[in-house]
Motif scaffolding. Structure first.
Motif, PDB file in Angstrom:
ATOM      1  N   TYR A 294     106.771 -28.935  -4.065  1.00  0.00           N
ATOM      2  CA  TYR A 294     107.519 -28.931  -5.324  1.00  0.00           C
ATOM      3  C   TYR A 294     106.567 -28.526  -6.455  1.00  0.00           C
ATOM      4  N   PRO A 295     106.117 -27.278  -6.462  1.00  0.00           N
ATOM      5  CA  PRO A 295     105.089 -26.872  -7.426  1.00  0.00           C
ATOM      6  C   PRO A 295     105.532 -26.953  -8.885  1.00  0.00           C
ATOM      7  N   ASP A 296     106.834 -27.012  -9.140  1.00  0.00           N
ATOM      8  CA  ASP A 296     107.308 -27.134 -10.518  1.00  0.00           C
ATOM      9  C   ASP A 296     107.411 -28.586 -10.978  1.00  0.00           C
ATOM     10  N   ALA A 297     107.237 -29.517 -10.048  1.00  0.00           N
ATOM     11  CA  ALA A 297     107.194 -30.928 -10.429  1.00  0.00           C
ATOM     12  C   ALA A 297     105.881 -31.205 -11.142  1.00  0.00           C
ATOM     13  N   VAL A 298     105.905 -32.145 -12.077  1.00  0.00           N
ATOM     14  CA  VAL A 298     104.714 -32.439 -12.884  1.00  0.00           C
ATOM     15  C   VAL A 298     104.353 -33.914 -12.722  1.00  0.00           C
ATOM     16  N   ILE A 299     103.158 -34.180 -12.171  1.00  0.00           N
ATOM     17  CA  ILE A 299     102.678 -35.565 -12.095  1.00  0.00           C
ATOM     18  C   ILE A 299     102.160 -35.903 -13.484  1.00  0.00           C
ATOM     19  N   SER A 300     103.028 -36.493 -14.287  1.00  0.00           N
ATOM     20  CA  SER A 300     102.780 -36.612 -15.723  1.00  0.00           C
ATOM     21  C   SER A 300     101.998 -37.857 -16.113  1.00  0.00           C
ATOM     22  N   GLY A 301     101.956 -38.863 -15.250  1.00  0.00           N
ATOM     23  CA  GLY A 301     101.247 -40.085 -15.599  1.00  0.00           C
ATOM     24  C   GLY A 301     100.839 -40.868 -14.374  1.00  0.00           C
ATOM     25  N   ASP A 310     107.587 -35.873 -13.273  1.00  0.00           N
ATOM     26  CA  ASP A 310     108.639 -35.262 -14.074  1.00  0.00           C
ATOM     27  C   ASP A 310     109.267 -34.135 -13.250  1.00  0.00           C
ATOM     28  N   LEU A 311     110.566 -34.281 -12.933  1.00  0.00           N
ATOM     29  CA  LEU A 311     111.271 -33.314 -12.091  1.00  0.00           C
ATOM     30  C   LEU A 311     112.146 -32.362 -12.901  1.00  0.00           C
ATOM     31  N   SER A 312     112.040 -32.407 -14.210  1.00  0.00           N
ATOM     32  CA  SER A 312     112.993 -31.672 -15.042  1.00  0.00           C
ATOM     33  C   SER A 312     112.937 -30.166 -14.850  1.00  0.00           C
ATOM     34  N   LYS A 313     111.789 -29.644 -14.399  1.00  0.00           N
ATOM     35  CA  LYS A 313     111.672 -28.198 -14.219  1.00  0.00           C
ATOM     36  C   LYS A 313     111.916 -27.759 -12.779  1.00  0.00           C
ATOM     37  N   VAL A 314     112.211 -28.698 -11.903  1.00  0.00           N
ATOM     38  CA  VAL A 314     112.434 -28.371 -10.492  1.00  0.00           C
ATOM     39  C   VAL A 314     113.845 -27.836 -10.321  1.00  0.00           C
ATOM     40  N   GLN A 315     113.948 -26.617  -9.827  1.00  0.00           N
ATOM     41  CA  GLN A 315     115.250 -26.018  -9.553  1.00  0.00           C
ATOM     42  C   GLN A 315     115.659 -26.312  -8.111  1.00  0.00           C
ATOM     43  N   GLY A 316     116.942 -26.606  -7.908  1.00  0.00           N
ATOM     44  CA  GLY A 316     117.413 -26.868  -6.556  1.00  0.00           C
ATOM     45  C   GLY A 316     117.077 -28.273  -6.106  1.00  0.00           C
ATOM     46  N   ARG A 317     116.771 -28.388  -4.831  1.00  0.00           N
ATOM     47  CA  ARG A 317     116.551 -29.705  -4.232  1.00  0.00           C
ATOM     48  C   ARG A 317     115.360 -30.413  -4.868  1.00  0.00           C
ATOM     49  N   ARG A 318     115.519 -31.722  -5.066  1.00  0.00           N
ATOM     50  CA  ARG A 318     114.451 -32.555  -5.592  1.00  0.00           C
ATOM     51  C   ARG A 318     114.101 -33.642  -4.574  1.00  0.00           C
TER      52      ARG A 318
END
Length: 363
Positions: A294-301, A310-318
């Protein structure tokens, strides 16, 4: 004390408890071979820094591939590796204080190839006092060629300290050394050349000229005065090394296996990997690692045991609760100091377990 379950050889990594660092055998071997080929092609001796893995078995792989010796940062690390049979050990840290000097003298009596560094007369005097009645210790002058850490500040200072080492009882002058900023080969070469010229005028041999660093590793040949290069992170590689162009993300041998333990909202996931598994090092990134699938996922904290994604930028399946994910850490070297054991695999099947023998050692 209760014994915790450990991975088993032959087990699928999908079955393992998390969080857990995984080392890909094929990528590890490829990284070792790739760098050794480069060093051999340019006639440079290669001295891997064990800080990245802290595992004698991996150092053995590096030496078998052609490395000339190893680089440690602490006496305790050097003791572990000496016990494992390594003789050519360089400790790249100023060693001060009677307790450390006593241990250093004992280590020097055990092995024939121990070397240390110094960047001040204070350090040299301390070394000399501990070795004046013992087997002579080889000392290199550490030079600050722009890295802004330890090291003498000019070629003239390097020459003067070399002369001090030469006249100090119990010490042998072994050469000069630097750990520079990345992509500063011209400055390193200029500093080395001036130092070597000054030593030659005084008739002082300089057997070792040691350069270092992984980020600009494949430019090491531009420092034409160097006789050896030191690097550590290359063996696993990490997200920071991929960003620097040293490798691709696919060359990263270490992944952190983690589990999604919560999905509090549609746009947020929680992992069981926090700062005690991923490290809080950012190294210039805005997040704490890259989730491979999930390269668009962000480990934000990160908190100690939780990683917020943060999964807000993940397109499709999460990712769903209970799903296991693999993370490329920002900084692999710190991860090695967070776990007692590394789990190795080939094509997702566990091949071996190795104790991180030199982890947690404080001096």
């Amino acid at each position: 004390m209760m014994e915790l379950p450990r991975p088993r050889i032959g087990q699928s990594i999908s079955e393992l408890s998390t969080p857990l660092p995984l080392i890909d055998e094929e990528k590890l071997a490829a990284n070792i071979a790739r760098v050794q080929r480069y060093m051999d092609s340019h006639g440079l001796a290669f001295r891997p820094h064990i800080k990245t893995h802290k595992i004698p078995a991996i150092a053995s792989q590096q030496v078998k591939a052609g490395a000339k010796g190893i680089n440690c940062q602490k006496i305790t690390e050097a003791e572990i590796f000496a016990t494992a049979g390594f003789e050519d050990l360089l400790i790249t840290f100023n060693i001060l204080g009677s307790e450390k000097l006593e241990r250093l003298a004992a280590l020097n009596a055990r092995i024939s190839g121990l070397k240390v560094v110094a960047d001040s007369e204070t350090t040299v005097r301390g070394l000399s006092s501990a070795f004046s009645q013992a087997r002579p210790l080889t000392v290199l002058v550490e030079c600050d060629t722009g890295g802004g850490r330890c090291g003498v500040q000019s070629p003239e200072a390097a020459i003067a300290l070399a002369e001090t080492i030469l006249t100090a009882p119990g010490l042998t002058f072994g050469g000069i050394l630097t750990y520079p900023k990345a992509d500063t080969e011209e400055a390193v070469q200029a500093f080395f050349a001036a130092t070597l010229a000054g030593l030659a005028v005084r008739g002082i041999p300089c057997p070792i000229v040691s350069n270092g660093g992984t980020p600009s590793l494949f430019s090491a040949h531009k420092v034409t005065s160097a006789t050896e290069h030191r690097a550590g992170t290359y063996v696993y590689n990490d997200r920071a090394m991929a960003r620097s162009g040293h490798c691709s993300l696919n060359d990263c041998a270490m992944h952190i296996l983690a589990t999604v333990v919560s999905r509090p909202t549609e746009g947020r996931a929680i992992l069981d990997a926090g700062s005690k598994a991923l490290t809080s090092d950012l190294l210039g990134f805005a997040d704490y690692g890259m989730i491979v699938d999930y390269p668009d996922a962000v480990i934000s904290g990160l908190s100690e045991e939780h990683g917020t994604v943060d999964l807000s930028k993940v397109q499709g399946r999460r990712p769903e609760i209970g799903e296991k994910v693999r993370i490329i850490p920002n900084h692999t070297c710190v991860v090695s100091n967070l776990f007692d054991v590394m789990t190795f695999h080939r094509d997702g099947i566990v091949t071996r377990l190795q104790e991180v023998a030199a982890r947690g050692l404080v001096w």
